[in-house]
Design an enzyme around this catalytic site. Structure first.
Site: not given
Ligand SMILES: NC(=O)C1=CN([C@@H]2O[C@H](COP(=O)(O)OP(=O)(O)OC[C@H]3O[C@@H](n4cnc5c(N)ncnc54)[C@H](O)[C@@H]3O)[C@@H](O)[C@H]2O)C=CC1
Ligand SMILES: O=CC(=O)O
Length: 324
Positions: A238, A267, A285
């Protein structure tokens, strides 16, 4: 009477068809986000809402949802929703985990390779007719294979990114709140290190944390200054996890070699000076934007809507819903 489901923005036709078989669907197909007043109105009249991550579902919108059972976000991130308020109001909140991490990891790798090997400027150079034949010093980049990858947030996406690094003979460092189980660390050949060490030692630093109060601006000028001058910073998490103005300054000064951002601090606005830089990639994005993945995401959203309308607990409640 059929339940009312609002879909706030462009959605999959097949998933819409599934919804329409059971529900009265109010669909905003204009391509523009609904204004807050309209979101409130839709919340007041809907049994469920399918939302975009750009829709701000705050206490005002949730407060209007007299009969609203579910806000089903079309994405993995859910920082656009006031989850605490939703819980208070007994409105479920779901996201789309487990179906988009591989696609988003692919995009992360495309950005790493693209920025390190100057693919976009090199392509432009050829198109513009400058290519006159092979040259020893044309578009020299940096290797990716054999280098050190630093993964900040080793959840679904972070782990999928790290797994790909095995094929590139990379050393993988990661940091997050809790250490991964030993068996997962071994499978990824990844070492758990403090953030500072990761920043100092990595050639590629990639961000995969959710946006929370803890992670907001976790990468600022101070953290960027810890990185190697030859290193690259990739953000597909993000925008507000990073201070984009500090990044632009660092790229201008050559503090680091380059950056690739799929997401932006304000954004869809870009930070001043970003478009003038050559050492940055800025796709709009598109992390999860493959045909197949967007379909699966949309169908998972519909599954969640049907769960809620059937009185069942939706299958992919946002993390932490049950206090975990
Ligand atoms: N660019 C895009 O189109 C996309 C972006 N995203 C973003 O990616 C993020 C991550 O997605 P996932 O891997 O599916 O989530 P997830 O929940 O599987 O993994 C998030 C990780 O971040 C870690 N984390 C949380 N708070 C933390 C902190 N304060 N310090 C260090 N580590 C911390 C957690 O322990 C976890 O391992 C989403 O929340 C979303 O914002 C997700 C999908 C697509
Ligand atoms: O940014 C995309 C998402 O799935 O989160």
């Amino acid at each position: 009477m059929k339940p009312v489901v609002t879909v706030t923005n462009i959605f999959s036709e097949t998933a819409l068809e599934r919804l329409r078989q059971r529900c009265h669907v109010v669909y905003n197909d204009s391509g523009a986000s609904l204004p807050v007043a309209e979101l409130k109105q839709r919340a007041a009249e809907s049994d469920a809402m399918v939302t975009y991550l750009s829709d701000r579902i705050d206490s005002e919108v949730l407060g209007a949802g007299n009969k609203l059972k579910l806000v089903a976000n079309y994405g993995a991130g859910f920082n656009n929703i006031d989850v605490a308020r939703a819980r208070q109001n007994q409105i479920w909140v779901t996201n789309t985990p487990g179906v988009l991490h591989e696609t988003t990891a692919d995009l992360t790798w495309a950005l790493m390779l693209g920025i390190a090997r100057a693919i976009v400027p090199a392509d432009r150079y050829t198109r513009e007719g400058h290519f006159t034949g092979w040259q020893a010093k044309l578009f020299l980049g940096h290797d990716v294979y054999g280098k050190t990858l630093g993964v900040i947030g080793c959840g679904e996406i972070g782990r999928a990114v790290a797994r790909r690094a095995l094929g590139f003979d990379m050393k993988v460092l990661y940091c997050q709140r809790n250490r991964l189980p030993e068996e997962q660390e071994q499978r990824l050949n990844a070492a758990f290190v403090p953030l500072e060490q990761l920043l100092r030692e990595s050639d590629f630093v990639t961000l995969h944390v959710p946006l929370t109060e803890e992670t907001r601006y976790m990468i600022r000028a101070e953290q960027i200054a810890m990185m190697k001058p030859t290193a690259y910073l990739i953000n597909t998490a993000r925008g507000k996890v990073m201070d984009d103005r500090a990044l632009v300054e660092a790229l201008k000064k050559g503090t680091i070699a380059g950056a690739a951002l799929d997401v932006f601090e304000n954004e869809p606005e870009l930070t001043e000076g970003m478009t003038e830089l050559n050492n940055i990639l800025i796709p709009p994005h598109i992390g999860s934007a493959s045909h197949a993945t967007r379909e699966v995401m949309a169908n998972l959203v519909v599954d969640n809507v049907f769960d809620a309308l059937d009185g069942a607990t939706p299958r992919t409640l946002v993390p932490g819903w049950n206090g975990g």
